[in-house]
Design an enzyme around this catalytic site. Structure first.
Site, PDB file in Angstrom:
ATOM      1  N   HIS A 161      -0.437 -69.651  34.701  1.00 59.53           N
ATOM      2  CA  HIS A 161      -1.172 -70.657  33.950  1.00 59.53           C
ATOM      3  C   HIS A 161      -1.599 -71.583  35.034  1.00 59.53           C
ATOM      4  O   HIS A 161      -0.915 -71.627  36.157  1.00 59.53           O
ATOM      5  CB  HIS A 161      -0.202 -71.283  32.934  1.00 59.53           C
ATOM      6  CG  HIS A 161      -1.241 -72.242  31.979  1.00 59.53           C
ATOM      7  ND1 HIS A 161      -1.607 -73.567  32.372  1.00 59.53           N
ATOM      8  CD2 HIS A 161      -1.794 -71.825  30.783  1.00 59.53           C
ATOM      9  CE1 HIS A 161      -2.389 -73.794  31.270  1.00 59.53           C
ATOM     10  NE2 HIS A 161      -2.588 -73.108  30.278  1.00 59.53           N
ATOM     11  N   ASP A 178      -0.298 -66.738  25.147  1.00 57.69           N
ATOM     12  CA  ASP A 178      -0.821 -65.448  24.802  1.00 57.69           C
ATOM     13  C   ASP A 178       0.038 -64.248  24.952  1.00 57.69           C
ATOM     14  O   ASP A 178      -0.177 -63.006  24.615  1.00 57.69           O
ATOM     15  CB  ASP A 178      -2.128 -65.118  25.693  1.00 57.69           C
ATOM     16  CG  ASP A 178      -3.177 -65.946  25.109  1.00 57.69           C
ATOM     17  OD1 ASP A 178      -3.339 -66.302  24.187  1.00 57.69           O
ATOM     18  OD2 ASP A 178      -3.715 -66.313  26.271  1.00 57.69           O
TER      19      ASP A 178
HETATM   20  N1  CMC Z   1      -0.438 -61.633  37.085  1.00 61.78           N
HETATM   21  C1  CMC Z   1      -0.232 -61.283  38.622  1.00 61.78           C
HETATM   22  N2  CMC Z   1      -0.662 -62.102  39.485  1.00 61.78           N
HETATM   23  C2  CMC Z   1      -1.036 -63.527  39.161  1.00 61.78           C
HETATM   24  C3  CMC Z   1      -1.191 -63.693  37.794  1.00 61.78           C
HETATM   25  C4  CMC Z   1      -0.933 -62.868  36.990  1.00 61.78           C
HETATM   26  N3  CMC Z   1      -1.322 -63.066  35.323  1.00 61.78           N
HETATM   27  N4  CMC Z   1      -1.808 -64.997  37.519  1.00 61.78           N
HETATM   28  C5  CMC Z   1      -1.851 -65.439  39.047  1.00 61.78           C
HETATM   29  N5  CMC Z   1      -1.391 -64.555  39.791  1.00 61.78           N
HETATM   30  C6  CMC Z   1      -1.259 -64.596  41.263  1.00 61.78           C
HETATM   31  C7  CMC Z   1      -2.530 -64.742  41.796  1.00 61.78           C
HETATM   32  O1  CMC Z   1      -2.721 -63.467  42.063  1.00 61.78           O
HETATM   33  C8  CMC Z   1      -2.319 -65.548  42.989  1.00 61.78           C
HETATM   34  O2  CMC Z   1      -1.703 -64.985  44.072  1.00 61.78           O
HETATM   35  P1  CMC Z   1      -2.041 -65.240  45.698  1.00 61.78           P
HETATM   36  O3  CMC Z   1      -1.827 -66.728  45.923  1.00 61.78           O
HETATM   37  O4  CMC Z   1      -1.170 -64.085  46.335  1.00 61.78           O
HETATM   38  O5  CMC Z   1      -3.430 -64.837  45.785  1.00 61.78           O
HETATM   39  C9  CMC Z   1      -1.671 -66.558  42.446  1.00 61.78           C
HETATM   40  O6  CMC Z   1      -0.739 -66.055  41.469  1.00 61.78           O
HETATM   41  C10 CMC Z   1      -2.273 -67.967  42.078  1.00 61.78           C
HETATM   42  O7  CMC Z   1      -3.251 -67.459  41.062  1.00 61.78           O
HETATM   43  P2  CMC Z   1      -4.854 -68.239  40.875  1.00 61.78           P
HETATM   44  O8  CMC Z   1      -5.686 -67.103  40.279  1.00 61.78           O
HETATM   45  O9  CMC Z   1      -5.004 -69.084  41.908  1.00 61.78           O
HETATM   46  O10 CMC Z   1      -4.190 -68.948  39.525  1.00 61.78           O
HETATM   47  P3  CMC Z   1      -5.312 -69.591  38.443  1.00 61.78           P
HETATM   48  O11 CMC Z   1      -4.623 -70.883  38.174  1.00 61.78           O
HETATM   49  O12 CMC Z   1      -6.773 -69.617  39.159  1.00 61.78           O
HETATM   50  O13 CMC Z   1      -5.573 -68.992  37.110  1.00 61.78           O
HETATM   51  C11 CMC Z   1      -4.870 -67.826  35.011  1.00 61.78           C
HETATM   52  C12 CMC Z   1      -4.783 -68.909  36.216  1.00 61.78           C
HETATM   53  C13 CMC Z   1      -4.384 -68.208  33.669  1.00 61.78           C
HETATM   54  C14 CMC Z   1      -6.554 -67.587  34.913  1.00 61.78           C
HETATM   55  C15 CMC Z   1      -4.142 -66.454  35.851  1.00 61.78           C
HETATM   56  O14 CMC Z   1      -2.874 -66.990  35.774  1.00 61.78           O
HETATM   57  C16 CMC Z   1      -4.406 -65.346  35.082  1.00 61.78           C
HETATM   58  O15 CMC Z   1      -5.541 -64.687  35.465  1.00 61.78           O
HETATM   59  N6  CMC Z   1      -3.474 -64.867  34.061  1.00 61.78           N
HETATM   60  C17 CMC Z   1      -3.703 -63.798  33.278  1.00 61.78           C
HETATM   61  C18 CMC Z   1      -4.494 -64.008  32.212  1.00 61.78           C
HETATM   62  C19 CMC Z   1      -3.784 -64.859  31.053  1.00 61.78           C
HETATM   63  O16 CMC Z   1      -2.833 -64.577  30.723  1.00 61.78           O
HETATM   64  N7  CMC Z   1      -4.784 -66.003  30.479  1.00 61.78           N
HETATM   65  C20 CMC Z   1      -4.246 -66.856  29.578  1.00 61.78           C
HETATM   66  C21 CMC Z   1      -4.102 -68.246  30.017  1.00 61.78           C
HETATM   67  S1  CMC Z   1      -3.102 -69.385  29.030  1.00 61.78           S
HETATM   68  C22 CMC Z   1      -4.249 -69.428  27.457  1.00 61.78           C
HETATM   69  C23 CMC Z   1      -5.553 -69.958  27.894  1.00 61.78           C
HETATM   70  O17 CMC Z   1      -5.555 -70.661  28.634  1.00 61.78           O
HETATM   71  O18 CMC Z   1      -6.270 -69.360  27.433  1.00 61.78           O
END
Ligand code: CMC
Length: 392
Positions: A269, A326
């Site tokens: 998140h 989720d």
């Molecule tokens: N699985 C594996 N690695 C992950 C995940 C994940 N679900 N989420 C983040 N990471 C890693 C990412 O690859 C990155 O690694 P590195 O630093 O080596 O590049 C690090 O963690 C930071 O990730 P980020 O992309 O900078 O994080 P963000 O804040 O931009 O993204 C997110 C947040 C929710 C989009 C992301 O965690 C994600 O894609 N999660 C899966 C989809 C999901 O479950 N979404 C629902 C969110 S909660 C309900 C809602 O808001 O609707």
């Protein structure tokens, strides 16, 4: 012109001042107008209470509660003309696609020259909160080719949603009180979450003083993506794909591979760097619902094992990745008979309350300016136009 700071994904840009929702991502705290989410869902707080609180800032007293519930119920019907819209969609259209269209179409039924008028703003929010669940249920009924079921005033918002989804002219559906309360808790949990992508979308759209019904449709569009509200649908497909606990380690290795774009859906998140408090509640309700229905779902065991393994894995520990709201919701909704394609729609139904509260806060704010971010231009410098016949 002012220099601008580059903040891709707005990780550190505050876009507004708000009094609605507070999140402490480090500690895993979520407050609606100061009230901890855990207290709201463990108490007598119902849909009406939570929606009134988010929209108006304070919990209603007995009379206000009754009056607001009555007001919501008097707006649950939709214009018969709007029903015609549903007939235009392909029979296998995704209900979220239908929602983008029909909620946007509400803007053709309600016009105003001044959305910043407090009475106009309030009634628009009431109409949206009352009508979106009806439209959502109709979207489902059309997608399965079944007749529309209108809401019943004797039912609460959560009961009505189940009733409109599952009743039929040949057999009346009576909502089970335990499942209806679970549905209500799920709705309250999803109502607001400060400036997430879809809420920011609603605010940006509304900042131009656009029609609020169209702004909520913009929020629904944004919510649809798998990185946002579409994740609950994606979690179930992921769990089905893994198929068996013995394949978890292999799947996690794939997720960790920097060359692989795969992510563990329902994990991570932007704000929570600890356990999402909503996910904790969701996990508890999932167990309760499955127990109540005497459903044994191997996918729940798989999810729990996946969570256990991920939370002890260095990759996830280092990045503070925990289950989000989720992760368990899909398993619970599926056990309740909600089809997978409706998971994100249900999220939209609940989040409509927060979108409305946030839109209203913005619309009534003095001196609110249009949202207009800047950019870092990295394209060509000024150059002379080359006529078509002179281009190589
Ligand atoms: N699985 C594996 N690695 C992950 C995940 C994940 N679900 N989420 C983040 N990471 C890693 C990412 O690859 C990155 O690694 P590195 O630093 O080596 O590049 C690090 O963690 C930071 O990730 P980020 O992309 O900078 O994080 P963000 O804040 O931009 O993204 C997110 C947040 C929710 C989009 C992301 O965690 C994600 O894609 N999660 C899966 C989809 C999901 O479950 N979404 C629902 C969110 S909660 C309900 C809602 O808001 O609707």
């Amino acid at each position: 012109t002012k220099m601008c700071t580059y903040d891709p994904g707005y990780t550190s840009t505050g876009s507004c001042e708000s009094t609605i929702t507070f999140i402490d991502g480090g500690k895993g705290i979520l407050l609606y107008r100061g009230y901890p989410i855990e207290q709201l869902v463990e108490s007598t707080c119902d849909f009406t209470d939570a929606a009134y609180l988010l929209l108006n800032g304070e919990l209603p007293d007995g009379n206000q509660h009754k009056a607001f519930e009555q007001e919501l119920k008097s707006h649950t019907m939709v214009h018969e003309k709007l029903i015609e819209f549903f007939k235009g969609f392909k029979s296998d259209a995704h209900p979220m696609a239908i929602m983008v269209g029909v909620v946007g179409a509400l803007s053709a039924f309600y016009e105003s020259k001044n959305w910043r008028d407090p009475a106009q703003a309030q009634i628009s929010c009431v109409r949206l909160i009352a009508k979106v669940p009806t439209l959502a249920a109709i979207a489902y009924r059309t997608s399965v080719g079944q007749p529309i079921v209108y809401p019943k005033n004797e039912y609460s918002m959560a009961q009505n949603f189940l009733y409109m989804m599952f009743s039929s002219p040949s057999e009346e559906f009576k909502p089970d009180p335990i499942l209806a309360r679970a549905m209500e808790v799920i709705m309250i949990l999803h109502m607001d979450h400060e400036q997430n992508a879809s809420t920011s979308t609603v605010r940006v759209a509304g900042s131009s003083q656009a029609n609020p019904y169209a702004c909520i449709a913009a929020g629904i569009s944004c919510l649809w993506g798998p990185s946002h509200g579409g994740a609950n649908e994606a979690v179930l497909s992921m769990l089905e794909e893994i198929g068996n606990v013995k394949y978890i380690t292999e799947y996690i290795a794939k997720v960790k591979d920097p060359k692989d774009p795969f992510r563990l859906m329902g994990f991570g998140h932007r704000v929570y760097k600890s356990y999402d408090p909503r996910a904790k509640i969701m996990r508890q309700i999932t167990h309760q619902v499955l127990e109540h229905l005497k459903v044994v779902d191997p996918v729940l065991d798989l999810a729990m094992e996946l969570e256990r393994i991920a939370l002890t894995d260095e990759y996830f520990i280092k990045r503070n990745l925990y289950p989000n709201v989720d992760f368990y919701s899909g398993i619970c909704l599926r056990a309740m008979g909600i089809p997978v394609s409706m998971f994100t729609v249900l999220f939209a139904v609940s989040r409509t309350v927060g979108w409305c509260a946030q839109w209203k806060e913005m619309a009534l704010e003095k001196g609110n300016r249009i949202s207009r971010p800047r950019q870092i231009y990295s394209g060509a410098a000024t150059r002379a136009y080359v006529p078509l016949d002179k281009r190589a």
